[in-house]
Write an enzyme that holds these catalytic residues in place. Structure first.
Site, short mmCIF file in Angstrom:
data_model
loop_
_atom_site.label_atom_id
_atom_site.label_comp_id
_atom_site.label_asym_id
_atom_site.label_seq_id
_atom_site.Cartn_x
_atom_site.Cartn_y
_atom_site.Cartn_z
N HIS A 83 -10.96 -10.45 -7.88
CA HIS A 83 -10.49 -11.45 -8.84
C HIS A 83 -10.36 -10.87 -10.24
O HIS A 83 -10.24 -11.61 -11.21
CB HIS A 83 -11.48 -12.62 -8.89
N HIS A 84 -10.40 -9.54 -10.36
CA HIS A 84 -10.35 -8.97 -11.72
C HIS A 84 -9.01 -9.25 -12.38
O HIS A 84 -8.90 -9.23 -13.60
CB HIS A 84 -10.63 -7.46 -11.70
N LYS A 101 -3.07 -11.18 -4.39
CA LYS A 101 -1.79 -11.02 -3.72
C LYS A 101 -1.94 -10.22 -2.44
O LYS A 101 -2.69 -9.26 -2.38
CB LYS A 101 -0.86 -10.23 -4.68
N LYS A 148 -3.73 -0.76 -4.17
CA LYS A 148 -2.27 -0.62 -4.16
C LYS A 148 -1.66 -1.19 -5.44
O LYS A 148 -0.87 -0.54 -6.12
CB LYS A 148 -1.74 -1.40 -2.93
N ASP A 152 0.76 -0.46 -10.92
CA ASP A 152 0.74 -1.34 -12.10
C ASP A 152 1.37 -2.69 -11.85
O ASP A 152 2.21 -3.17 -12.62
CB ASP A 152 1.44 -0.64 -13.29
N LYS A 160 -5.55 -10.70 1.46
CA LYS A 160 -4.82 -10.60 2.73
C LYS A 160 -5.18 -11.79 3.59
O LYS A 160 -6.30 -12.31 3.52
CB LYS A 160 -5.20 -9.31 3.46
N SER A 167 7.66 -7.95 -4.51
CA SER A 167 7.06 -9.29 -4.51
C SER A 167 6.74 -9.70 -5.95
O SER A 167 6.92 -10.86 -6.34
CB SER A 167 5.76 -9.30 -3.71
N1 GLU Z 1 2.10 -7.15 3.27
C1 GLU Z 1 2.63 -6.24 2.32
C2 GLU Z 1 1.61 -5.16 2.00
O1 GLU Z 1 0.77 -4.84 2.80
C3 GLU Z 1 3.20 -6.94 1.11
C4 GLU Z 1 2.26 -7.76 0.30
C5 GLU Z 1 2.92 -8.57 -0.79
O2 GLU Z 1 4.13 -8.45 -0.99
O3 GLU Z 1 2.21 -9.32 -1.44
O4 GLU Z 1 1.66 -4.52 0.98
#
Ligand code: GLU
Length: 473
Positions: free
Chosen positions: A65-66, A71, A95, A100, A107, A364
């Site tokens: 949550h930083h 996402k 990731k 950035d 997930k 995204s």
């Molecule tokens: N599922 C993809 C990943 O592992 C995309 C995640 C996203 O776009 O939020 O990076």
């Protein structure tokens, strides 16, 4: 057996984390806060399938949550379990930091095999899962934003958006509650190809450094390089097609559920996809040979090996047989920590998942920004750019006394459309991030692999965020 495989996955992520943590000066407590999963939501809900009720097991893990929102994609697979989703959520945090993208990692996982259900049943499952997320505040444009992953795509994202909007009537930013949506339903051009295109940029970038190629005993550049791909899903397909069409690579091996095919002359991925759609299998593709053992895809001698399926595919048992010079991790976690030690000893260069497949979440991010701005990228500047370029080209024509053809002029004076801007943003992200990771490795002489360098890069950024937030003064 599967259970222990998934446990190994989370353990591998933690082992890699610990290895990198040694190279940082981040205090122990803060490291622990970065490593752990902040919220784990496990749910079980009923869905009526035909005349029966089925109890569906599902998860959403918010690793960090930083930064908000968190996402990460949603996976539909009968193999889903909590540790796997925790590992995948952790990888999302690192990731995002590397490229950035200002999000924390998350997930989702729904333990179902999508092949077993028809579209209507899948819609029911997806909508019910979304409702569970809404109930616990686990979805929202500023809270947690899902996306596609293994077993899901734009269709599922449309169902998620529709369900969310129904429960949040009038919320002006509702469209930003999920990304990877269909282009005509608040999606963005270029999202579908994004992860594969990002993998292509990652490989191309790695191969652009002459001294690094020399160390591997290969010539710089992707042109003419041989590639083997495991998994012809969204990521594997686009990586293959773009590497062939734009990079001049030759895909000589492809592995899928039904088996592995090989052709030293090269396999055209677009044609292979058409063939598979028609015949239901990749086996028998003209000009190709089927390997006796499906798992032998790892053994095919090639320049670049692209595991683009699931985690733990290259493990202690088969790592010794890898004959590639470079492995680009298109999937999340395809190499176990044990296997990595073997591969590094063999002098194989690994382009790590948390960088190599970050193209998906990068686009995204663009989609989320587009939704929040309520405007298509390029809408303001496209015509302006065109008019300025047109004036310049016309002036050159006047000054030189020559004219160029209409088509040429159109090409030279084109203003940027959404797809051009998305690709440009993605390319820049992948190029810059590779450079940053490589710099970490160059600066810290004791770091010999890109994964550790990428991790160190991510950990430093996340620690800074915590300190900036005043959580760890
Ligand atoms: N599922 C993809 C990943 O592992 C995309 C995640 C996203 O776009 O939020 O990076």
């Amino acid at each position: 057996m599967m259970e222990s495989k998934q446990t190994r996955f989370y353990e591998s992520v933690n082992r890699n984390f610990n290895k990198a943590a040694e190279f940082t000066s981040i205090p122990k407590g803060l490291l622990e806060q970065i490593r752990v999963c902040n919220s784990v939501y496990q749910m079980k809900f009923p869905v009526k399938i035909g005349n029966q009720y089925e109890v569906i097991e599902a998860y959403r893990v918010q690793h960090s949550h930083h930064r908000l929102p968190t996402k990460g994609g949603i996976r539909f697979s009968h193999l889903v379990n909590q540790e796997e989703v925790m590992a995948l959520a952790s990888l999302m945090t690192y990731k995002c930091a590397i490229v950035d993208v200002p999000f924390g990692g998350a997930k989702g996982g729904v333990k179902v095999s999508p092949r077993k259900y028809n579209a209507l049943q899948l819609e029911k499952i997806t909508r019910r899962y979304t409702t569970e997320l809404i109930r616990k505040n686990f979805i929202g444009p500023g809270l947690d934003v899902p996306a596609p992953d293994y077993g899901t795509g734009a269709r599922e994202m449309a169902w998620i958006l529709d369900t969310y909007s129904t429960f949040n009537h009038g919320e002006i930013d509702a469209a930003a509650c999920v990304t990877g949506k269909p282009e005509n339903q608040s999606g963005i051009r270029g999202r579908t190809e994004a992860t594969g295109r990002g993998v292509y940029y990652a490989i191309r970038q790695m191969l652009s450094y002459e001294e690094d190629c020399k160390a591997l005993g290969i010539e710089p550049g992707l042109e003419g390089k041989t590639m083997v791909i495991q998994g012809l899903g969204n990521v594997g397909s686009y990586t293959g097609m773009i590497s062939q069409d734009e990079g001049g690579a030759s895909v000589i091996g492809v592995s899928e559920i039904e088996g592995t095919i090989y052709s030293p002359e090269g396999i055209d991925i677009q044609q292979l996809l058409n063939y598979r759609k028609d015949k239901g299998t990749i086996i028998g593709f003209p000009g190709s040979k089927k390997l006796d053992v499906r798992e032998d895809w790892v053994k095919i001698p090639c320049d670049i090996l692209v595991p683009a399926a699931l985690e733990s595919q290259i493990h202690k048992g088969n790592a010794k047989s890898v004959k590639a010079k470079v492995i680009a991790e298109a999937a999340n976690g395809p190499i176990t920590a044990d296997a990595e030690e073997i591969l590094l000893k063999k002098g194989i260069l690994i382009i790590p998942d948390m960088y190599a497949n970050a193209g998906g979440v990068t686009v995204s991010y663009f989609e989320w920004l587009k939704n929040l701005s309520h405007m298509r990228f390029g809408r303001m500047e496209k015509r302006f750019q065109h008019n300025s370029l047109y004036a310049i080209v016309s002036m050159v024509e006047r000054l030189t006394g020559t004219t160029i053809g209409d088509r040429e002029k159109d090409l030279l004076t084109k203003g940027a459309e959404e797809i051009d801007l998305v690709r440009s943003g993605l390319e820049d992200t992948m190029v810059t991030s590779y450079h940053n990771i490589r710099e970490v490795m160059k600066r810290r002489k004791k770091i010999h692999d890109l994964r550790t360098a990428a991790f160190v890069n991510a950990l430093d950024k996340i620690a800074n965020d915590y300190i900036r937030l005043g959580i760890f003064p």
